[in-house]
Each structure stands twice: as structure tokens, then as C-alpha cells.
Design an enzyme around this catalytic site. Structure first.
Site, mmCIF file in Angstrom:
data_model
loop_
_atom_site.group_PDB
_atom_site.id
_atom_site.type_symbol
_atom_site.label_atom_id
_atom_site.label_comp_id
_atom_site.label_asym_id
_atom_site.label_seq_id
_atom_site.Cartn_x
_atom_site.Cartn_y
_atom_site.Cartn_z
ATOM 1 N N MET A 101 51.265 42.768 25.124
ATOM 2 C CA MET A 101 52.184 43.715 24.531
ATOM 3 C C MET A 101 53.371 42.881 24.093
ATOM 4 O O MET A 101 53.811 42.526 25.494
ATOM 5 C CB MET A 101 52.907 45.097 25.073
ATOM 6 C CG MET A 101 51.873 45.773 25.217
ATOM 7 S SD MET A 101 52.438 47.229 26.293
ATOM 8 C CE MET A 101 52.131 46.554 28.037
ATOM 9 N N GLY A 189 57.525 42.977 28.059
ATOM 10 C CA GLY A 189 56.418 42.026 27.412
ATOM 11 C C GLY A 189 55.207 42.149 28.421
ATOM 12 O O GLY A 189 55.591 41.323 30.255
ATOM 13 N N SER A 190 54.187 42.334 28.569
ATOM 14 C CA SER A 190 52.961 42.580 29.558
ATOM 15 C C SER A 190 51.925 42.641 29.187
ATOM 16 O O SER A 190 51.425 42.616 27.507
ATOM 17 C CB SER A 190 53.507 43.766 31.081
ATOM 18 O OG SER A 190 54.362 44.385 29.459
ATOM 19 N N ARG A 191 50.949 43.534 29.902
ATOM 20 C CA ARG A 191 49.608 43.926 29.238
ATOM 21 C C ARG A 191 49.099 44.639 29.844
ATOM 22 O O ARG A 191 49.386 45.291 31.125
ATOM 23 C CB ARG A 191 49.039 42.615 29.409
ATOM 24 C CG ARG A 191 47.652 42.718 29.427
ATOM 25 C CD ARG A 191 46.942 41.174 30.173
ATOM 26 N NE ARG A 191 45.280 41.155 30.168
ATOM 27 C CZ ARG A 191 44.784 39.885 30.509
ATOM 28 N NH1 ARG A 191 45.350 38.696 31.036
ATOM 29 N NH2 ARG A 191 43.836 40.110 31.207
#
Length: 231
Positions: A101, A189-191
Site C-alpha cells: 500500500m 504506507g505499508s503492506r
């Protein structure tokens, strides 16, 4: 038509959002007072902040055995990997699908399947770029195991990224989730990693854009790879 057009740009906001939007707006007001061009930049950042915390309505597909993506973003990794031990999914490699993301994606996370949360486990860690493979092992993360009615279990792991400094999981062990139901959010902002059950192949490909709660990630028991499927 007016209502439809308004709904295109104005979205509901996650409950984490208002306080940040208010901070950005207050700073923007001060910047306008100091120097108008700075205020314009602040306004743009305030709009971005609102957009980041958007929580749009999603239409989850119906169908037996469907697994939907838990996150907006892009498929960054598809590979066999041993699930984190805290998920209780065993030590044999399972297919892991990672969705990255960016700061422009919606960050509200949704359940890939309906079921009961049998494990919730937070692990502190680093803040490497979420696109890196080793982020799954080294970054701060929060894992969930969801058990379906037939006993099938799926692992979902929220992973902090280079900018992200806050993982929020809104469910506890024993909670009941519906497919596409919200369970958390990550800033900024990540996953998310999804560990598919044995014998289930992903229906998505690397680089594919995903819409949380809507894009079908896989179907239970379907072992046909996406590259071999003809729909």
C-alpha cells in the site's frame, strides 16, 4: 446526478482520521497567515490526509470459497513462505501473497474470509521499506488467524513500512468477521501478507492492482495458477 458526483469525491472517513485532518487544517491556517503559497501547500496536504483516511463502501463478491484481498494496493510478492509462528499455522511453507500500500491507497484493512479470529499477535520490529521481502520477518507487524466454519484457517499479517509508525487492529481473539468486514488500519504506507491454505493458488499476478474487500485473491481448493487460468 449531483449526489452521485459528490459521492465520487466525498468519502466516509475512518475514525482515526478526524484528529489528523484537524491538525493538518490548523497548520494550514497558520501557514496561510504566514505566507499564502505555504498555505496552498498545506491545503494540498490536508486534502491528501483526508484522502488517506477515506473509508469507502465496498461491495464484497458473494460465492462459496472466495478469498478477497484485505488491502488496496499492488501485488508485490507471491511466493512460498513459512507463516509467522505466532499465527499457529504450522512450519510448512504456504503461498504468501503480499499487497503493498502506497501513501495514496486506502489503508483500511478488510477480512479476506468470514470466520472467527483464533489468534491476534503483535510483534515489534524495524521499519524497512514494506516492498522488501525481509520486511515480513523484520518489520513491526500484527498477525491474525481467521478460522472458517469448516476449520480452514487463513493468516493475515499487517506490516508497518518505511513511513508507517502505527498498526491498528480493531478486533480481538474470538471476534467474528464477515468477508470484507473491516478489522484495522495502518498509517502511512505499508503492506499486508495473506497466507493461503495448502492447495489454494492465487488468482492474481505480480503488479496487479487490488481493491480491498472486492478483488478476489483466490478460491479455496482451486490450485490453478492465475497464469494458467482462462476465464
Amino acid at each position: 446526478m449531483g449526489v452521485s458526483l459528490l459521492g465520487t469525491f466525498v468519502k466516509p472517513v475512518h475514525r482515526e482520521g478526524p484528529k489528523f485532518i484537524a491538525i493538518f487544517a490548523a497548520v494550514t491556517l497558520v501557514l496561510f497567515i504566514l505566507w499564502e503559497p505555504l498555505g496552498v501547500i498545506g491545503l494540498a496536504l490536508t486534502i491528501w490526509c483526508y484522502y488517506f483516511f477515506r473509508d469507502p463502501v465496498r461491495v464484497t463478491p458473494m460465492g462459496e470459497g472466495l478469498i478477497v484481498t484485505p488491502a488496496d494496493g499492488v501485488v508485490s510478492l507471491i511466493e512460498p513462505a513459512v507463516p509467522p509462528s505466532e499465527l499457529g499455522l504450522g512450519d510448512a511453507p504456504l503461498t504468501r501473497v503480499s499487497v503493498f500500500m502506497s501513501v495514496f491507497n486506502c489503508h483500511v484493512n478488510r477480512a479476506p474470509v468470514a470466520g472467527t479470529v483464533t489468534a491476534v499477535a503483535y510483534r515489534p520490529g524495524k521499519f524497512l521499506s514494506a516492498e522488501l521481502d525481509k520486511a515480513s520477518e523484520e518489520n513491526e507487524r500484527n498477525g491474525l488467524t481467521i478460522e472458517m466454519e469448516d476449520g480452514t484457517r487463513i493468516g493475515v499479517v499487517q506490516i508497518a513500512g518505511l513511513v508507517a509508525r502505527r498498526i491498528l487492529c480493531e478486533v480481538d481473539q474470538g471476534a467474528r468477521l464477515e468477508r470484507g468486514g473491516r478489522f484495522g488500519i495502518i498509517r502511512f504506507g505499508s503492506r499486508l501478507d495473506v497466507y493461503l491454505p495448502e492447495g489454494t493458488a492465487p488468482r492474481v499476478s505480480l503488479g496487479q492492482s487490488m481493491i480491498s474487500g472486492e478483488t478476489v485473491l483466490a478460491k479455496l481448493g482451486d490450485a490453478t495458477p492465475a497464469t494458467s487460468r482462462i476465464d
